[in-house]
Design a protein around this motif. Structure first.
Motif, PDB file in Angstrom:
ATOM      1  N   GLY A 342       0.284  -1.337  -0.321  1.00  0.00           N
ATOM      2  CA  GLY A 342       0.160  -0.376  -0.181  1.00  0.00           C
ATOM      3  C   GLY A 342       0.755   1.294   0.138  1.00  0.00           C
ATOM      4  O   GLY A 342       1.842   0.774  -0.657  1.00  0.00           O
ATOM      5  N   GLU A 343       0.265   2.267   0.355  1.00  0.00           N
ATOM      6  CA  GLU A 343       0.569   3.631   0.685  1.00  0.00           C
ATOM      7  C   GLU A 343       0.842   4.844   1.948  1.00  0.00           C
ATOM      8  O   GLU A 343       0.317   3.510   2.945  1.00  0.00           O
ATOM      9  N   ALA A 344       1.889   5.000   2.484  1.00  0.00           N
ATOM     10  CA  ALA A 344       2.099   6.143   3.366  1.00  0.00           C
ATOM     11  C   ALA A 344       1.896   7.032   3.464  1.00  0.00           C
ATOM     12  O   ALA A 344       3.118   7.830   2.277  1.00  0.00           O
ATOM     13  N   ILE A 345       1.828   8.312   3.443  1.00  0.00           N
ATOM     14  CA  ILE A 345       1.835  10.037   3.430  1.00  0.00           C
ATOM     15  C   ILE A 345       1.796  10.181   4.932  1.00  0.00           C
ATOM     16  O   ILE A 345       1.431   9.824   6.448  1.00  0.00           O
ATOM     17  N   ASP A 346       3.440  11.085   4.674  1.00  0.00           N
ATOM     18  CA  ASP A 346       4.041  11.493   5.681  1.00  0.00           C
ATOM     19  C   ASP A 346       4.135  13.252   5.901  1.00  0.00           C
ATOM     20  O   ASP A 346       4.810  13.342   4.108  1.00  0.00           O
ATOM     21  N   TYR A 347       3.629  13.870   6.520  1.00  0.00           N
ATOM     22  CA  TYR A 347       3.876  15.517   6.981  1.00  0.00           C
ATOM     23  C   TYR A 347       5.178  15.378   7.453  1.00  0.00           C
ATOM     24  O   TYR A 347       5.286  15.048   8.852  1.00  0.00           O
ATOM     25  N   VAL A 348       6.575  16.819   6.548  1.00  0.00           N
ATOM     26  CA  VAL A 348       7.203  16.197   7.574  1.00  0.00           C
ATOM     27  C   VAL A 348       7.829  18.274   7.055  1.00  0.00           C
ATOM     28  O   VAL A 348       7.509  18.241   6.753  1.00  0.00           O
ATOM     29  N   LEU A 349       8.560  18.384   8.605  1.00  0.00           N
ATOM     30  CA  LEU A 349       9.478  19.277   8.852  1.00  0.00           C
ATOM     31  C   LEU A 349      10.510  19.785   9.337  1.00  0.00           C
ATOM     32  O   LEU A 349       9.930  18.607  10.324  1.00  0.00           O
ATOM     33  N   GLY A 350      11.782  20.213   8.649  1.00  0.00           N
ATOM     34  CA  GLY A 350      12.850  20.345   9.327  1.00  0.00           C
ATOM     35  C   GLY A 350      13.999  21.037   8.875  1.00  0.00           C
ATOM     36  O   GLY A 350      14.288  20.251   7.890  1.00  0.00           O
ATOM     37  N   ASP A 351      13.301  21.945   8.287  1.00  0.00           N
ATOM     38  CA  ASP A 351      14.207  22.608   7.693  1.00  0.00           C
ATOM     39  C   ASP A 351      15.757  22.331   8.634  1.00  0.00           C
ATOM     40  O   ASP A 351      15.995  22.570   9.743  1.00  0.00           O
ATOM     41  N   GLY A 352      16.948  22.662   7.946  1.00  0.00           N
ATOM     42  CA  GLY A 352      18.652  22.564   8.583  1.00  0.00           C
ATOM     43  C   GLY A 352      18.620  21.153   9.085  1.00  0.00           C
ATOM     44  O   GLY A 352      19.310  20.252   8.946  1.00  0.00           O
ATOM     45  N   PHE A 353      17.778  20.220   8.352  1.00  0.00           N
ATOM     46  CA  PHE A 353      17.958  18.474   8.753  1.00  0.00           C
ATOM     47  C   PHE A 353      18.200  17.953   7.569  1.00  0.00           C
ATOM     48  O   PHE A 353      17.316  18.440   6.642  1.00  0.00           O
ATOM     49  N   ARG A 354      18.615  16.336   7.717  1.00  0.00           N
ATOM     50  CA  ARG A 354      18.760  15.917   6.123  1.00  0.00           C
ATOM     51  C   ARG A 354      17.456  14.246   7.131  1.00  0.00           C
ATOM     52  O   ARG A 354      17.736  13.958   8.271  1.00  0.00           O
ATOM     53  N   TRP A 355      16.754  14.417   6.718  1.00  0.00           N
ATOM     54  CA  TRP A 355      16.378  13.138   6.942  1.00  0.00           C
ATOM     55  C   TRP A 355      15.800  11.199   6.363  1.00  0.00           C
ATOM     56  O   TRP A 355      16.368  11.217   5.449  1.00  0.00           O
ATOM     57  N   ARG A 356      16.580  10.471   6.845  1.00  0.00           N
ATOM     58  CA  ARG A 356      16.551   9.248   6.852  1.00  0.00           C
ATOM     59  C   ARG A 356      15.820   8.408   7.453  1.00  0.00           C
ATOM     60  O   ARG A 356      15.226   8.172   7.994  1.00  0.00           O
ATOM     61  N   TRP A 357      15.184   7.803   6.023  1.00  0.00           N
ATOM     62  CA  TRP A 357      13.715   6.300   6.352  1.00  0.00           C
ATOM     63  C   TRP A 357      14.591   4.916   6.515  1.00  0.00           C
ATOM     64  O   TRP A 357      15.430   4.592   5.292  1.00  0.00           O
ATOM     65  N   LEU A 358      13.645   4.150   7.190  1.00  0.00           N
ATOM     66  CA  LEU A 358      13.918   3.139   6.980  1.00  0.00           C
ATOM     67  C   LEU A 358      12.882   2.114   7.037  1.00  0.00           C
ATOM     68  O   LEU A 358      11.812   2.457   7.928  1.00  0.00           O
ATOM     69  N   LEU A 359      12.566   0.761   6.089  1.00  0.00           N
ATOM     70  CA  LEU A 359      11.237  -0.266   6.023  1.00  0.00           C
ATOM     71  C   LEU A 359      11.828  -0.621   6.673  1.00  0.00           C
ATOM     72  O   LEU A 359      12.550  -1.394   6.464  1.00  0.00           O
ATOM     73  N   SER A 360      10.949  -2.360   8.043  1.00  0.00           N
ATOM     74  CA  SER A 360      11.611  -2.333   8.299  1.00  0.00           C
ATOM     75  C   SER A 360       9.860  -3.559   8.093  1.00  0.00           C
ATOM     76  O   SER A 360       9.340  -3.620   8.201  1.00  0.00           O
ATOM     77  N   GLU A 361      10.996  -5.014   7.427  1.00  0.00           N
ATOM     78  CA  GLU A 361       9.744  -6.245   7.320  1.00  0.00           C
ATOM     79  C   GLU A 361       9.181  -6.965   8.870  1.00  0.00           C
ATOM     80  O   GLU A 361      10.671  -7.857   8.812  1.00  0.00           O
ATOM     81  N   HIS A 362       8.279  -7.297   8.498  1.00  0.00           N
ATOM     82  CA  HIS A 362       8.532  -8.692   9.972  1.00  0.00           C
ATOM     83  C   HIS A 362       7.259  -9.828   9.527  1.00  0.00           C
ATOM     84  O   HIS A 362       6.711  -9.382   8.873  1.00  0.00           O
ATOM     85  N   GLY A 363       8.607 -11.019   9.703  1.00  0.00           N
ATOM     86  CA  GLY A 363       7.218 -12.574   9.790  1.00  0.00           C
ATOM     87  C   GLY A 363       6.192 -12.584  10.534  1.00  0.00           C
ATOM     88  O   GLY A 363       6.254 -11.788  11.611  1.00  0.00           O
ATOM     89  N   PRO A 364       5.384 -13.799  10.419  1.00  0.00           N
ATOM     90  CA  PRO A 364       4.328 -14.427  11.650  1.00  0.00           C
ATOM     91  C   PRO A 364       5.045 -13.424  12.442  1.00  0.00           C
ATOM     92  O   PRO A 364       3.397 -13.588  13.400  1.00  0.00           O
ATOM     93  N   ASP A 365       5.865 -14.296  12.934  1.00  0.00           N
ATOM     94  CA  ASP A 365       6.686 -15.001  14.491  1.00  0.00           C
ATOM     95  C   ASP A 365       6.929 -12.926  14.688  1.00  0.00           C
ATOM     96  O   ASP A 365       7.167 -12.852  16.187  1.00  0.00           O
ATOM     97  N   GLY A 366       6.715 -11.854  13.734  1.00  0.00           N
ATOM     98  CA  GLY A 366       7.060 -10.937  14.736  1.00  0.00           C
ATOM     99  C   GLY A 366       8.940 -10.342  14.481  1.00  0.00           C
ATOM    100  O   GLY A 366       9.370  -9.578  14.867  1.00  0.00           O
TER     101      GLY A 366
END
Length: 604
Positions: A342-366
């Protein structure tokens, strides 16, 4: 030969030292042998930074001892802290010839003064709860103002400090807490400071979404001074409390010496089935303001739309982002659950910053099975930005990074080549069924390790090397890119000094247009754009030609395909299954590469 006691502690002596009284301790040597033993006795000692103790600080009498057979003899060790030159903990040993060393120590306090802190709540009374600490900016002091009373004292060496206090007014459950930083505290004599909540004003952050719910908020103050950098902050689960306040700093400092960061992350009102998050961060430099109130409008925020690839049944995703400043530090980020496919929407404010993103995937057991992290990104207010995670083809990639993918320091070669980046070249990691890294030097094996990343110690001097990597992913977890193999050759010599040297490294990314499940029709002519990536900062040559092979039987047999206009042209098999891809080439300096992705995409 033994000594009694087994060590001598000659006390702690407060500054000033001109009226100190020498302290003595007795040390008895016992001889269990059948012959008398004669030996010299002396003291060897050093200060807290390894400097020799000054002559006369420690003395021992007598300086020569004879211990009779089966008997004992006693010496007197004296510490005279009137002797200057070294302050702090001075330690060493009473040396009995080459027979025995007995630890000895004394603490000679450097120039120090009493520092008294008073804590006052918002009503001008003793607070219900308080805390305070000081951190040395030109020394290694880290100390708390202890005690339940509203007054606490510390003994601190002369110097400059960063102090921070917090004061709670009334019931702590009401959240009426004042943050009271003192970025500049100079101790040059008896010192008094007040942590007074009456000087603080509200901290309040609101978003344009009335349905927003904060999850984590943070206030952090960072002080830099003569090469030292110290950060003190407070985290707030479920966001800032209604009664949170902040007191300003005095005096103002240069921008590079003082920084306040205020950040908050939380959920917003979903758009249909699409989750919405808010990630806001501000930085103030050179001062800490009194109070901090912000209410950004929608036009002040950047909209980041994350498109998320499909995952096996029972798997789940969490998406997080954290802002980072120019020095690499920043407030914490939050991982929020997001829909697979699917999708996700993030509203970001951070002048003076660089943003690092992480998508973490977990299995059925977590348990985590894969991560995909994005390189640092900046955003403009009012704009919409798109990003993609976990879409094929998964394979080798070299996105810009703060660490080395292949490097040498001295005679140690470190290899950590990313092998399972996603189609957006987000840095990938996944659980593996097996992995292997092998290094050859001038055709001879150096070592083999059961991991896709490794450190190899090699003989000094120049030579030609070949690095072979083989990674197999668990088939029950991943149906695409079930295996990645790669070989790279390069020349390398001993790298002297303190810094490592990046080594030549090239890979080819495959970026075909596939359907949502990573597939394409059987019998279809598929154009696969090729992107050559090289390790930044390495002595790479130019890659003028790339050869591409395809396999429809999981790499058992390969066929070369044409490369036209920077893309490989693959005629898919007429049956359902998988296509595997292999790329190889040589740069203009003779460094070679070859890597294969088994089951790069689906057919049918």
């Amino acid at each position: 030969m033994t000594s009694d006691p087994t060590s001598l502690a000659l006390g702690s002596h407060p500054w000033p030292h001109d009226d100190d009284t020498p302290v003595t301790g007795e040390l008895t040597y016992r001889n269990s042998g059948t012959d008398a033993v004669t030996f010299p006795v002396s003291v060897e000692a050093r200060g807290p930074h390894g400097e020799p103790a000054p002559a006369g600080l420690f003395t021992v009498t007598p300086t020569t001892v004879t211990v009779p057979a089966g008997g004992a003899a006693t010496v007197t060790v004296t510490a005279d802290t009137r002797v200057g030159g070294v302050d702090g903990a001075i330690s060493g040993a009473v040396v009995a010839g080459d027979l025995l060393r007995t630890p000895v120590g004394v603490d000679r306090e450097p120039e120090s003064y009493d520092v008294t802190a008073t804590f006052v709540d918002a009503n001008g009374e003793a607070p219900s709860r308080h805390s305070g600490l000081v951190i040395g900016m030109d020394n290694d002091v880290f100390a708390f103002f202890d005690g339940e009373d509203d007054t606490a004292r510390l003994r601190l060496p002369k110097g400059e400090y960063f102090a921070f206090g917090d004061v709670t007014t009334g019931d702590p459950e009401d959240g009426r807490t004042a943050l009271l930083p003192r970025p500049v505290l100079v101790v040059a004599g008896p010192t008094a400071l007040a942590f007074d909540a009456r000087a603080a004003e509200p901290v309040r952050v609101t978003t344009p979404d009335p349905g927003a719910k904060p999850v984590l908020a943070e206030v952090r103050v960072t002080r830099a001074h003569e090469g030292s950098r110290v950060s003190i902050g407070s985290l707030f689960i479920d966001g800032f409390t209604d009664g949170l306040t902040l007191a300003g700093s005095d005096p103002d400092l240069p921008d590079d010496q003082l920084e306040l960061v205020v950040a908050t992350q939380g959920t917003g009102t979903p758009v249909g089935a699409t989750p919405v998050h808010h990630r806001l961060a501000w930085v103030e430099r050179g001062r800490v303001p009194t109070g901090f109130v912000r209410a950004p409008a929608r036009r002040d925020l950047a909209e980041v739309r994350s498109h998320l690839g499909p995952a096996p049944a029972g798997h789940g995703y969490d998406l997080g982002a954290a802002p980072f400043g120019a020095d690499g530090s920043g407030p914490m980020g939050v991982l929020f659950p997001v829909p697979t496919g699917g999708e996700a929407i993030d509203y970001v404010l951070g002048d003076g910053f660089r943003w690092r993103w992480l998508l973490s995937e977990h299995g059925p057991d977590g348990d985590s099975v894969a991560d995909y992290s994005a390189t640092d990104r900046t955003y403009r207010a009012g704009r919409t930005h798109e990003q993609r995670f976990r879409f094929p083809v998964f394979g080798p990639g070299l996105p810009p990074s703060s660490y080395d993918y292949l490097s040498r320091h001295g005679d140690v070669i470190t290899a950590q080549v990313p092998l399972v980046n996603d189609g957006g070249d987000n840095l990938g990691w996944s659980v593996t069924e097996s992995a292997r890294a092998t290094l050859h030097r001038d055709g001879q094996p150096v070592a083999e390790v059961p991991s896709a990343s490794a450190r190899f110690t090699v003989p000094p001097g120049a030579a030609r090397y070949r690095l072979d990597l083989d990674l197999v992913r668990a088939p029950e977890v991943f149906d695409l890119t079930t295996r990645v193999t790669g070989s790279w050759t390069f020349r390398s010599d001993t790298v002297p000094g303190e810094r490592s040297r990046k080594l030549p490294l090239s890979v080819v990314r495959f970026t075909p247009r596939l359907d949502a499940d990573g597939g394409t029709p059987a019998g279809h002519l598929l154009r696969i754009p090729l992107t050559v990536e090289q390790q930044q900062g390495a002595d790479n040559g130019r890659v003028h030609k790339v050869e591409v092979d395809v396999s429809f039987d999981d790499g058992k047999t390969w066929a070369t395909v044409p490369v036209v206009g920077g893309a490989a042209l693959v005629r898919n098999a007429d049956r359902t299954g998988y296509a595997s891809l292999r790329a190889k080439g040589t740069d203009s300096k003779g460094n070679t590469f070859e890597h294969a992705v088994i089951r790069a995409y689906k057919i049918g």
